[in-house]
Design a protein around this motif. Structure first.
Motif, mmCIF file in Angstrom:
data_model
loop_
_atom_site.group_PDB
_atom_site.id
_atom_site.type_symbol
_atom_site.label_atom_id
_atom_site.label_comp_id
_atom_site.label_asym_id
_atom_site.label_seq_id
_atom_site.Cartn_x
_atom_site.Cartn_y
_atom_site.Cartn_z
ATOM 1 N N PRO A 54 -46.601 6.388 -12.945
ATOM 2 C CA PRO A 54 -45.419 6.080 -13.756
ATOM 3 C C PRO A 54 -45.362 6.985 -14.983
ATOM 4 C CG PRO A 54 -46.583 4.067 -13.131
ATOM 5 C CD PRO A 54 -47.468 5.222 -12.749
ATOM 6 N N VAL A 55 -44.152 7.276 -15.463
ATOM 7 C CA VAL A 55 -43.992 8.241 -16.541
ATOM 8 C C VAL A 55 -43.077 7.717 -17.642
ATOM 9 C CG1 VAL A 55 -44.399 10.223 -15.032
ATOM 10 C CG2 VAL A 55 -42.061 9.403 -15.380
ATOM 11 N N PHE A 61 -48.399 8.292 -17.454
ATOM 12 C CA PHE A 61 -48.350 9.630 -18.021
ATOM 13 C C PHE A 61 -47.262 9.672 -19.084
ATOM 14 C CE2 PHE A 61 -46.176 13.723 -18.241
ATOM 15 C CZ PHE A 61 -47.216 14.523 -18.695
ATOM 16 N N VAL A 62 -47.565 10.331 -20.215
ATOM 17 C CA VAL A 62 -46.591 10.435 -21.297
ATOM 18 C C VAL A 62 -46.372 11.896 -21.664
ATOM 19 C CG1 VAL A 62 -46.076 9.861 -23.693
ATOM 20 C CG2 VAL A 62 -47.162 8.162 -22.223
ATOM 21 N N THR A 105 -47.217 12.579 -32.812
ATOM 22 C CA THR A 105 -46.350 11.422 -32.572
ATOM 23 C C THR A 105 -46.926 10.535 -31.482
ATOM 24 O OG1 THR A 105 -44.323 12.529 -33.307
ATOM 25 C CG2 THR A 105 -44.058 10.724 -31.758
ATOM 26 N N LEU A 106 -47.483 11.145 -30.438
ATOM 27 C CA LEU A 106 -48.101 10.346 -29.374
ATOM 28 C C LEU A 106 -49.271 9.536 -29.909
ATOM 29 C CD1 LEU A 106 -48.559 9.466 -26.459
ATOM 30 C CD2 LEU A 106 -49.773 11.631 -26.064
ATOM 31 N N LEU A 107 -50.120 10.147 -30.724
ATOM 32 C CA LEU A 107 -51.278 9.426 -31.258
ATOM 33 C C LEU A 107 -50.831 8.262 -32.145
ATOM 34 C CD1 LEU A 107 -53.644 12.423 -32.038
ATOM 35 C CD2 LEU A 107 -54.113 10.559 -30.436
ATOM 36 N N ALA A 143 -51.936 12.335 -21.259
ATOM 37 C CA ALA A 143 -50.994 13.383 -21.656
ATOM 38 C C ALA A 143 -51.665 14.719 -21.407
ATOM 39 C CB ALA A 143 -50.596 13.243 -23.120
ATOM 40 N N ILE A 144 -50.871 15.733 -21.091
ATOM 41 C CA ILE A 144 -51.425 17.041 -20.737
ATOM 42 C C ILE A 144 -50.586 18.132 -21.383
ATOM 43 C CG2 ILE A 144 -51.994 18.623 -18.847
ATOM 44 C CD1 ILE A 144 -52.170 16.190 -16.995
ATOM 45 N N GLY A 145 -51.254 19.105 -21.985
ATOM 46 C CA GLY A 145 -50.529 20.246 -22.541
ATOM 47 C C GLY A 145 -51.347 20.963 -23.589
#
Length: 380
Positions: free
Chosen positions: A302-303, A280-281, A220-222, A208-210
């Motif tokens: 893939p995303v 990638f998320v 939320t991703l974690l 993830a990037i940002g």
């Protein structure tokens, strides 16, 4: 073949706060370089000449430093610049800079055409800001944007939001998707990367990037990744910096992910990470048009993305090119990541990314910025 080629040395200016790391800054550098490649004289006018993307500015783009500590205090310098240089057109980006650009053009009393660009979904972003600041910015935008000669938005969703949010006339809005230099992304994606998790034979890595800010919703991703780890061995890398680093590091520890999730900071070449990752998320709560999602696709990765307002659904064509999940839903995100990692065949996401090329975006901006030239050269 380029549609718009300069034939009479018109000067174009792009006004930005700085070139500190961010999607809007990267896009504006790409546009500046693209305009210069067409033969236009281009000034990149910065409130403060700083940021990692300075090194990416082409040699034939002039960087003008207004030596201001804040966007607001750059107003006098921008007025002086407009009176001195009198560019044919100026493009500005980011809503607070757009307001200053409108003020500067008015105070300078020059005939420079002004186009402002809105890069984010204002209503969604406003939910996460201080209410009085959001109210004031809404008022400023409602006053300023109708005084511009054109308004460019990065997605249809952002344009619809401006109509609803500040009452902007729909006829004033043009949708131009962000430019992605697919060739550069592909080239840089093949460069070496030293991170040990991305070496051959290691576990699959989710990237993830940002910026580490509320907008990107990395908590939320974690939590979703912790759920994923219950059924599948994988690792997670979140590239970026920001004010939420301490909280995110604490959450990594609370979830027991110290050996499985890393926050290595800002990456000068994120494409090398993307090309070696399994997935990638994008977990954002809101976006305008997330460049990084397109860049990941350009790397062939893939995303999975949230269906946040706005942009991902337009990019992924409502799920054709990658899975979409509700914002803030850690269960759905975990399930989508698991399904994507287990999937054997993926859509040709690089082909979709190619539709967001630089030439198409440069053409789109020039149609709005220089409509006379645009209509003439498009017939050539």
């Amino acid at each position: 073949m380029n549609s718009f080629v300069n034939t009479n040395a018109k000067k174009l200016a792009i006004y930005l706060p700085s070139l500190r790391g961010g999607g809007a800054e990267r896009v504006m550098v790409t546009l500046a370089n693209g305009f210069a490649a067409r033969g236009f004289a281009v000034d990149l006018v910065l409130a403060s000449k700083e940021g990692p993307y300075l090194k990416d500015v082409a040699d034939n783009v002039r960087v003008v430093d207004l030596h201001a500590r804040r966007v607001l205090t750059s107003l006098p310098g921008l007025v002086r610049y407009l009176r001195r240089e009198r560019p044919s057109v100026m493009l500005s980006a980011l809503n607070h800079a757009n307001v200053i650009a409108v003020l500067a053009r008015s105070l300078s009393a020059v005939r420079t055409r002004l186009v402002v660009s809105e890069r984010n979904h204002f209503s969604a972003s406003g939910y996460h800001g201080k209410r009085w600041i959001v109210r004031q910015m809404r008022r400023f935008m409602a006053w300023a944007y109708p005084h511009a000669d054109g308004v460019v938005v990065v997605s249809k969703g952002v344009g619809d939001d401006l109509v609803q949010c500040i009452g902007l006339n729909e006829s004033a809005i043009s949708v131009v998707y962000n430019p992605i230099d697919v060739d550069v992304v592909a080239q840089r994606s093949r460069e070496d990367v030293s991170h040990p998790w991305l070496q051959p034979g290691e576990l699959p890595v989710v990237v993830a990037i940002g910026r580490l800010t509320p907008q990107k919703d990395f908590p939320t991703l974690l939590r979703a990744f912790a759920r994923l780890r219950q059924t599948q061995c994988a690792r997670l890398l979140i590239l970026g910096e920001g004010e939420l680093r301490p909280q995110l590091e604490m959450l990594v520890a609370e979830l027991g992910l110290q050996d499985h999730a890393g926050l290595p900071g800002f990456a000068d070449n994120p494409f090398a990470y993307l090309s070696r990752s399994a997935l990638f998320v994008l977990s954002s709560a809101w976006e305008g048009l997330p460049n990084v999602l397109i860049q990941a696709m350009a790397c062939g990765t893939p995303v999975v993305s949230t269906a946040c307002p706005s942009g991902p659904e337009e990019i992924l064509e409502h799920g054709r090119w990658g899975r979409l999940v509700p914002v803030g839903d850690e269960v759905a995100l975990a399930e989508a990541m698991a399904a994507a990692l287990q999937q054997e065949a993926h859509p040709d996401v690089a082909a979709r990314a190619a539709e967001f090329g630089v030439d198409r975006a440069v053409d789109g901006y020039l149609r709005v910025m220089l409509p006379g030239i645009g209509s003439e050269t498009s017939r050539q």
